[in-house]
Design a protein around this motif. Sequence first.
Motif, PDB file in Angstrom:
ATOM      1  N   GLY A 118      20.425  82.597  36.744  1.00  0.00           N
ATOM      2  CA  GLY A 118      19.539  81.487  36.389  1.00  0.00           C
ATOM      3  C   GLY A 118      19.983  80.726  35.151  1.00  0.00           C
ATOM      4  O   GLY A 118      19.223  79.938  34.610  1.00  0.00           O
ATOM      5  N   ALA A 119      21.223  80.967  34.699  1.00  0.00           N
ATOM      6  CA  ALA A 119      21.694  80.270  33.494  1.00  0.00           C
ATOM      7  C   ALA A 119      22.367  78.951  33.896  1.00  0.00           C
ATOM      8  O   ALA A 119      22.193  78.471  35.018  1.00  0.00           O
ATOM      9  CB  ALA A 119      22.632  81.173  32.709  1.00  0.00           C
ATOM     10  N   TYR A 120      23.145  78.399  32.992  1.00  0.00           N
ATOM     11  CA  TYR A 120      23.799  77.108  33.268  1.00  0.00           C
ATOM     12  C   TYR A 120      24.775  77.254  34.436  1.00  0.00           C
ATOM     13  O   TYR A 120      25.386  78.309  34.629  1.00  0.00           O
ATOM     14  CB  TYR A 120      24.483  76.597  31.996  1.00  0.00           C
ATOM     15  N   GLN A 121      24.914  76.179  35.177  1.00  0.00           N
ATOM     16  CA  GLN A 121      25.628  76.224  36.453  1.00  0.00           C
ATOM     17  C   GLN A 121      27.110  76.606  36.343  1.00  0.00           C
ATOM     18  O   GLN A 121      27.713  77.041  37.320  1.00  0.00           O
ATOM     19  CB  GLN A 121      25.516  74.865  37.157  1.00  0.00           C
ATOM     20  N   ASP A 122      27.691  76.464  35.137  1.00  0.00           N
ATOM     21  CA  ASP A 122      29.128  76.732  35.018  1.00  0.00           C
ATOM     22  C   ASP A 122      29.439  78.108  34.422  1.00  0.00           C
ATOM     23  O   ASP A 122      30.609  78.445  34.236  1.00  0.00           O
ATOM     24  CB  ASP A 122      29.808  75.631  34.184  1.00  0.00           C
ATOM     25  N   VAL A 123      28.406  78.895  34.149  1.00  0.00           N
ATOM     26  CA  VAL A 123      28.633  80.163  33.438  1.00  0.00           C
ATOM     27  C   VAL A 123      29.475  81.148  34.251  1.00  0.00           C
ATOM     28  O   VAL A 123      30.246  81.931  33.693  1.00  0.00           O
ATOM     29  CB  VAL A 123      27.271  80.787  33.019  1.00  0.00           C
ATOM     30  N   GLY A 162      28.602  88.783  33.989  1.00  0.00           N
ATOM     31  CA  GLY A 162      28.304  88.354  35.357  1.00  0.00           C
ATOM     32  C   GLY A 162      29.491  88.377  36.298  1.00  0.00           C
ATOM     33  O   GLY A 162      29.361  88.001  37.457  1.00  0.00           O
ATOM     34  N   MET A 163      30.632  88.840  35.819  1.00  0.00           N
ATOM     35  CA  MET A 163      31.792  88.892  36.721  1.00  0.00           C
ATOM     36  C   MET A 163      31.748  90.150  37.591  1.00  0.00           C
ATOM     37  O   MET A 163      32.468  90.256  38.573  1.00  0.00           O
ATOM     38  CB  MET A 163      33.081  88.859  35.918  1.00  0.00           C
ATOM     39  N   LYS A 164      30.970  91.120  37.141  1.00  0.00           N
ATOM     40  CA  LYS A 164      30.666  92.279  37.983  1.00  0.00           C
ATOM     41  C   LYS A 164      29.150  92.296  38.151  1.00  0.00           C
ATOM     42  O   LYS A 164      28.439  91.564  37.455  1.00  0.00           O
ATOM     43  CB  LYS A 164      31.081  93.576  37.290  1.00  0.00           C
ATOM     44  N   ARG A 165      28.659  93.140  39.015  1.00  0.00           N
ATOM     45  CA  ARG A 165      27.208  93.269  39.199  1.00  0.00           C
ATOM     46  C   ARG A 165      26.584  93.611  37.849  1.00  0.00           C
ATOM     47  O   ARG A 165      27.012  94.554  37.176  1.00  0.00           O
ATOM     48  CB  ARG A 165      26.952  94.360  40.245  1.00  0.00           C
ATOM     49  N   VAL A 166      25.576  92.854  37.444  1.00  0.00           N
ATOM     50  CA  VAL A 166      24.902  93.085  36.169  1.00  0.00           C
ATOM     51  C   VAL A 166      23.828  94.154  36.354  1.00  0.00           C
ATOM     52  O   VAL A 166      22.846  93.924  37.068  1.00  0.00           O
ATOM     53  CB  VAL A 166      24.266  91.769  35.661  1.00  0.00           C
ATOM     54  N   PRO A 167      23.980  95.315  35.735  1.00  0.00           N
ATOM     55  CA  PRO A 167      22.905  96.310  35.835  1.00  0.00           C
ATOM     56  C   PRO A 167      21.691  95.850  35.027  1.00  0.00           C
ATOM     57  O   PRO A 167      21.841  95.232  33.975  1.00  0.00           O
ATOM     58  CB  PRO A 167      23.518  97.571  35.198  1.00  0.00           C
ATOM     59  N   LYS A 170      36.945  80.575  43.284  1.00  0.00           N
ATOM     60  CA  LYS A 170      36.361  79.618  42.328  1.00  0.00           C
ATOM     61  C   LYS A 170      35.492  80.313  41.280  1.00  0.00           C
ATOM     62  O   LYS A 170      35.251  79.785  40.211  1.00  0.00           O
ATOM     63  CB  LYS A 170      35.487  78.603  43.070  1.00  0.00           C
ATOM     64  N   LEU A 171      34.998  81.475  41.635  1.00  0.00           N
ATOM     65  CA  LEU A 171      34.134  82.189  40.694  1.00  0.00           C
ATOM     66  C   LEU A 171      34.965  83.198  39.911  1.00  0.00           C
ATOM     67  O   LEU A 171      35.900  83.798  40.447  1.00  0.00           O
ATOM     68  CB  LEU A 171      33.018  82.932  41.446  1.00  0.00           C
ATOM     69  N   LEU A 172      34.570  83.392  38.659  1.00  0.00           N
ATOM     70  CA  LEU A 172      35.309  84.344  37.829  1.00  0.00           C
ATOM     71  C   LEU A 172      35.217  85.755  38.394  1.00  0.00           C
ATOM     72  O   LEU A 172      36.120  86.556  38.212  1.00  0.00           O
ATOM     73  CB  LEU A 172      34.773  84.291  36.399  1.00  0.00           C
ATOM     74  N   PHE A 215      30.994  87.088  50.822  1.00  0.00           N
ATOM     75  CA  PHE A 215      30.897  85.638  50.940  1.00  0.00           C
ATOM     76  C   PHE A 215      30.054  85.210  49.752  1.00  0.00           C
ATOM     77  O   PHE A 215      28.826  85.394  49.757  1.00  0.00           O
ATOM     78  CB  PHE A 215      30.232  85.239  52.263  1.00  0.00           C
ATOM     79  N   VAL A 216      30.703  84.672  48.724  1.00  0.00           N
ATOM     80  CA  VAL A 216      29.955  84.370  47.499  1.00  0.00           C
ATOM     81  C   VAL A 216      29.522  82.905  47.425  1.00  0.00           C
ATOM     82  O   VAL A 216      29.056  82.453  46.398  1.00  0.00           O
ATOM     83  CB  VAL A 216      30.768  84.740  46.228  1.00  0.00           C
ATOM     84  N   GLY A 217      29.676  82.219  48.550  1.00  0.00           N
ATOM     85  CA  GLY A 217      29.318  80.791  48.570  1.00  0.00           C
ATOM     86  C   GLY A 217      27.827  80.560  48.498  1.00  0.00           C
ATOM     87  O   GLY A 217      27.382  79.417  48.288  1.00  0.00           O
TER      88      GLY A 217
END
Length: 545
Positions: A290-295, A334-339, A492-494, A520-522
């Motif tokens: 829910g943060a900024y779209q480019d994070v 956020g590049m891995k699952r956030v516990p 495209k995602l980190l 599928f992370v789209g």
Amino acid sequence: MTRDPDFDAVVIGAGLSGLYQAYRLREMGYRVLGVEASDDIGGVWHHNRYPGCRIDSESEVYGYFWNDELMQEWSWSERFAAQPEVLRYIHRAAEIMDIRKDFLFDAKVASAAFDEENDLYTIEFQQPYRAPVTARFVFSALGPLSTPQMPNLPGINTFAGESFHTANWPRDPDGFGPAPLDFTGKRVGVIGVGSTGVQTIQEMAKVAGHLTVFLRDPNWCTPLGNGPMAPERMDYIKANYEEFTAKCDASLAGFPHEFIQKDLFDVPQDERDATLEELYQGPGFSLWLGAYQDVLSDPAANRYVSDFVARKIRERVTDPAVAEALIPKDHGFGMKRVPLETGYYEVYNQDNVDLVDLHTTSITRVTPEGIETPEGLHELDVIIYATGFDAVKGSWNKIDIRGVGGISLRDEWDGGITTYMGMQCPGFPNFFMLVGPQSGATFCNIPRCSALAIDWLSDMMITAKESGVRRIEPEREAAESFTLYAGKLQSKLLLGQTNSWFTGINQNIPGRDKREVLLFVGGNPRFRAYCDDVKEHGYKGYVMS
Ligand code: NA7
């Protein structure tokens, strides 16, 4: 002469997805048999009964949203429900669907082989007393996180105390939760700090005489924001399920969080810091999703949020050296699952808790008395392995799945996974996957997003039934094109450039050191649009006969 199958369809797995798929097929008039390896329904919620186990999705957005009776009847007791409540919910849903009678339990599938002459699968079980069954269509609802993975530690079987993998937790034989094990005063060691480890550590720290956490790579954890579900809130939810559904359906991963439609650095610093603070304190995946779209895509924006969360960790952990050990250095936020956590960082301020940083030392072996490092022995009564899963493809790889010409799915996947919408692989007619590799449901709030795939497949099965189709198979080019698309979105995602179970990396499994496209992370809307387009164009990319 061709042979008729015993069943029109077999559904493998009695978790949330399998139960619903079996129900849909049965209601459509298919002769369906469900088979489940375990002795009861519930899937991951049946097996993962470790203390502290709960959903990281807001309770009201997790579950089945196609059944008004269930939605109006069920009242969650917490904002993020604990495992026993989720399992109770699944049992109640199964009762409403009256689906248990269609399942065979203790039926662990060993193989599924396609018979080209008869367009059916022969399914064999691991239990020698179970006769094979044949079915025209197979729906595998095996779960992306249901093959527990132990670490490769010398002496692991010599430990004289009790040891558990979190996903094989002893069950209360008469209830929905864990067996009543008492850890009070015990010396407990936990290996693993993913979302499971974090939940377990929080609970163990409350009761253990001494808790030792063996930490390899820390994760970025944020507060869960749990609490009792107020009755007025539950009433509001019941009256507004449509609103919740619309919000989740429009979101990336099926949660009630939306990215802010601005880039982080386009917002003045005081405003962005206040927003990050609010999101950090917010419920569930507020900060992650829910943060900024480019994070999650811009390294500088990501660094900014990572630094913000690192400051939180430093504020919450009193010993600066321990705080540093708990701050991830190998990946950004956020590049891995956030516990999600509740007082997790404060656990490390307790006198009864120690951290063993496996970046500065190593586990040499497990002995009968505990866990040994070069510095000495950590004496333990209990070892808890929160070491995760052979994720996403592991459950499929355990079954010997054979397609056209006897090709093996396992061998095909060794050369790279190619799927059509994560639902089917070329060369494996009539074999469907729910929440498998590259499915839109896997990087998603699973029950919600798997229902999308199930409904879509069910519509296809209605068409198949009406037109007497016996064989459904994706064209290789269509599948390759979809997989390419999934790969592009991932890159495209980190997170696509980071080693984790999301990208197929597992240090405990030989050969799992190369990233692949498992998700599928789209996002949910894109996935739905893709599936709808295929359907609207007469199931383009499929060969049906
Ligand atoms: P994860 O997220 O795969 O976490 C497994 C953890 O176990 C992770 O911290 C690993 O460290 C650690 N691990 C694994 N093997 C070892 C060894 N040999 N030594 C030390 N540490 C080890 O699994 P979870 O069950 O927590 O969560 C899986 C998903 O379930 C979760 O994402 C939710 O979607 C639900 P590593 O990071 O590899 O250094």
